[in-house]
Design a protein around this motif. Structure first.
Motif, short mmCIF file in Angstrom:
data_model
loop_
_atom_site.label_atom_id
_atom_site.label_comp_id
_atom_site.label_asym_id
_atom_site.label_seq_id
_atom_site.Cartn_x
_atom_site.Cartn_y
_atom_site.Cartn_z
N LEU A 1 -4.36 -1.02 9.06
CA LEU A 1 -4.16 0.01 8.03
C LEU A 1 -5.27 1.07 8.08
CD1 LEU A 1 -2.68 0.95 5.35
CD2 LEU A 1 -4.42 -0.38 4.14
N SER A 2 -6.53 0.62 8.20
CA SER A 2 -7.65 1.58 8.25
C SER A 2 -7.49 2.53 9.44
CB SER A 2 -8.99 0.87 8.42
OG SER A 2 -9.16 -0.14 7.50
N ILE B 1 -3.39 -10.97 6.86
CA ILE B 1 -3.59 -9.82 5.97
C ILE B 1 -4.91 -9.12 6.32
CG2 ILE B 1 -3.98 -9.11 3.57
CD1 ILE B 1 -1.11 -9.83 4.05
N GLU C 1 -9.75 -6.29 -1.52
CA GLU C 1 -8.44 -6.85 -1.80
C GLU C 1 -7.81 -7.46 -0.54
OE1 GLU C 1 -5.91 -3.59 -2.31
OE2 GLU C 1 -4.22 -4.71 -3.18
N LEU C 2 -7.87 -6.76 0.57
CA LEU C 2 -7.15 -7.20 1.76
C LEU C 2 -8.02 -7.96 2.76
CD1 LEU C 2 -5.16 -3.94 2.58
CD2 LEU C 2 -4.34 -5.92 1.31
N TYR D 1 -0.63 3.78 -2.48
CA TYR D 1 -1.90 4.34 -2.00
C TYR D 1 -1.65 5.36 -0.89
CZ TYR D 1 -5.90 4.79 1.06
OH TYR D 1 -6.87 5.31 1.87
N ALA E 1 -11.02 2.29 4.43
CA ALA E 1 -10.06 3.11 3.68
C ALA E 1 -8.76 2.36 3.41
CB ALA E 1 -9.77 4.39 4.47
N GLY E 2 -8.29 2.43 2.18
CA GLY E 2 -7.01 1.81 1.84
C GLY E 2 -7.19 0.43 1.25
N ASN E 3 -8.40 -0.09 1.34
CA ASN E 3 -8.70 -1.43 0.89
C ASN E 3 -9.33 -1.34 -0.50
OD1 ASN E 3 -9.10 -4.20 1.40
ND2 ASN E 3 -9.64 -3.69 3.52
N ASN E 4 -8.63 -1.77 -1.53
CA ASN E 4 -9.24 -1.74 -2.86
C ASN E 4 -10.49 -2.59 -2.91
OD1 ASN E 4 -7.59 -0.03 -4.24
ND2 ASN E 4 -6.29 -1.65 -5.10
N LYS F 1 0.80 -1.22 0.00
CA LYS F 1 0.00 0.00 0.00
C LYS F 1 0.84 1.28 0.00
CE LYS F 1 -3.94 -1.68 -0.48
NZ LYS F 1 -4.81 -1.22 -1.56
N SER G 1 -5.32 -5.35 7.58
CA SER G 1 -6.10 -4.35 6.86
C SER G 1 -6.88 -3.46 7.83
CB SER G 1 -7.04 -5.00 5.84
OG SER G 1 -8.24 -5.45 6.44
#
Lengths: 332, 332
Positions: free
Chosen positions: A322-323, A315, B300-301, A28, B163-166, A25, A319
């Protein structure tokens, strides 16, 4: 471009997932103005530190080859105290008796003025109020979506997307291992112990499965929801807990013939925090199978809103981390 | 305390729901620092205006008794252009041929520098890009969670919590009337026309049900998702649409015996926007019954994240408008 220097404290499955997600990422994150630079990675044997940013691909390769990322003898606590950075990503193993190293790491991070994003349930199930107040007093941000339901959003869904909507209760399946065992027992008309053995072989259940099957993991997640959403000051000791170890294939079969499945349901409201096997109608949104997690949020204005997703996986959990990272740094 | 002056343009079921929710939530809004003051309410016969704030309970009573809130002969457009306020809540009836009054209202609001929150699908299904660009050029905020899935969060869930997750695709049941008809046809082994008649009696289907049962409503919602989440520039004309009018009880029965239900599924990805009846396994998260809506977001994630909730209802839809209002004004 804003530089966010961060440490990854704990480099097991989830910590490595975070490293992989940050590699995937990078573009992004730059597109939303964030240069996220990992300045330290720590596991139980030591640390890799580079104030200009460690090479995450190298860290992952070294972990795979040597079993550790360590290049120097530094603990998480020492890294948090001595390396300059903004964000501590705390992914050490959970400990619900004492809060473990995670609790000390988080408190030290706040003392040093660092923000924390974590997937580690133990500290939040034991010392939620202390952690939140320490973060607040230090002016630090503290987010923990990954502690409940892996990639399935609950905390941020309620506190952000459903803002203004009083929540009356949340109930759901918050442990994928239990859901897998109960789903397979119905499919195979097999005993608890047979399916538990299968789950261990597949790596879905841990070698010591008691934390999952006795409902302890679900209880910890409920405590976090009780505190983060209902504003309570609960700990693990406030939860009534019954696990799934005594459920028979006969009970599941009889329920099924009457249009029901048996699920390990956790429920939290202002008055009660409780985990126990319960009957759920087959066509009810809570009746999801496999290792899925699900949470049904009963709201004052919008009725029941139910969310389903993968409750585990490195993963997937990364994620959610990441959010949280994006939510903290995107707009400020 | 920040004062947010707003107008409610359109005072049917949803506009009245907004008034009720604002009355219920005054204390909550004040607790987060917002004094939300409705300075004008408009319906098709005219308006009530008071720069210091109209009495919402009075407006609701007058609407109930006289069929209109009007005290003076002013249109929505005139109110938007002449009354000082920050936020236009646009809840006029949807028009998917021209965008209707709603489109003119929204464009005028942006020209006057006012933010817009809306439940009105038509303008967004016809002129998404123009609306978003006009809002952006004027420095106005524009939010529309209520246009898709009523109280079921989709747009804000994906754009904020994930957010950040395709997102690879979104598929789901976005029309409660169709879901009700198909669910009841299975339960009663009854024909489409019988259950449609029942739905009209219950007020679940409109007197002219074509907008729902022919898949047009679902198609409009998909267009909004295509534009808001996938960044496309799609309109209603880009959607392949098949409705539910030709589904027979025999087809539903045969599917059910094979472990499936038939649902009107809308699906959107970068490559394709499509509505059609499809087979769904009975234990799949998309297989929800009654008037429920459901959306499954393939990320995606995080894998598939599914959200279920009430797709209609005035208070439910108003709760999505409230969330958007709070999201705009809470932190700035």
């Amino acid at each position: 471009m804003k530089t966010v220097r961060c440490s990854i404290i704990g480099f097991g499955a989830i910590g490595q997932g975070v490293a992989e997600v940050l590699l995937m990422k990078r573009e992004y994150l730059e597109s939303i103005g964030l240069d996220v630079r990992v300045v330290a990675v720590v596991d139980s044997k030591g640390a890799t530190v580079n104030p200009d940013g460690v090479d995450l691909a190298d860290c992952l390769a070294r972990k795979r080859e040597k079993g550790t990322v360590a290049l120097e003898k530094l603990t998480g606590l020492e890294v948090i105290k001595s390396v300059e950075h903004e964000l501590v990503i705390e992914t050490t193993p959970t400990n619900i008796k004492t809060g473990g190293a995670g609790l000390q790491n988080m408190l030290a991070a706040f003392e040093m003025g660092r923000d924390v994003v974590t997937s580690n349930k133990g500290p939040l199930a034991m010392k939620y109020r202390e952690l939140v107040e320490t973060a607040k007093a230090a002016g630090c941000r503290f987010r923990f979506e990954a502690t409940v339901g892996g990639s399935m959003p609950v905390i941020n869904l309620v506190n952000e997307v459903l803002a203004g909507n009083n929540v009356r209760s949340i109930k759901g399946i918050l442990n994928g291992t239990c859901n897998y065992i109960l789903s397979r027992m119905i499919e195979e008309k097999a005993s608890y112990s047979d399916i538990l053995a299968e789950s261990m072989e597949l790596g879905i259940a841990e070698t010591d499965p008691s934390y999952d099957v006795e409902g302890i993991d679900t209880a910890c997640k409920l405590v976090i929801l009780a505190n983060a959403i209902f504003g309570l000051d609960a700990t693990y000791r406030d939860v009534g807990v019954t696990g799934i170890t005594k459920i028979t294939p006969e009970a599941l079969d009889m329920a099924y013939k009457n249009g029901h499945v048996i699920k390990l349901i956790g429920e939290v409201s202002r008055d009660r925090i409780h985990v126990a096997p319960r009957l759920v109608p087959i066509n009810h949104p809570l009746a999801v199978g496999g290792t899925l997690n699900v949470a049904s949020v009963d709201t004052e204005l919008a009725g029941e809103i139910t969310v389903t997703g993968k409750g585990a996986g490195s993963i997937e959990t990364a994620s959610a981390i990441l959010s949280d990272l994006v939510a903290i740094y995107r707009d400020c």
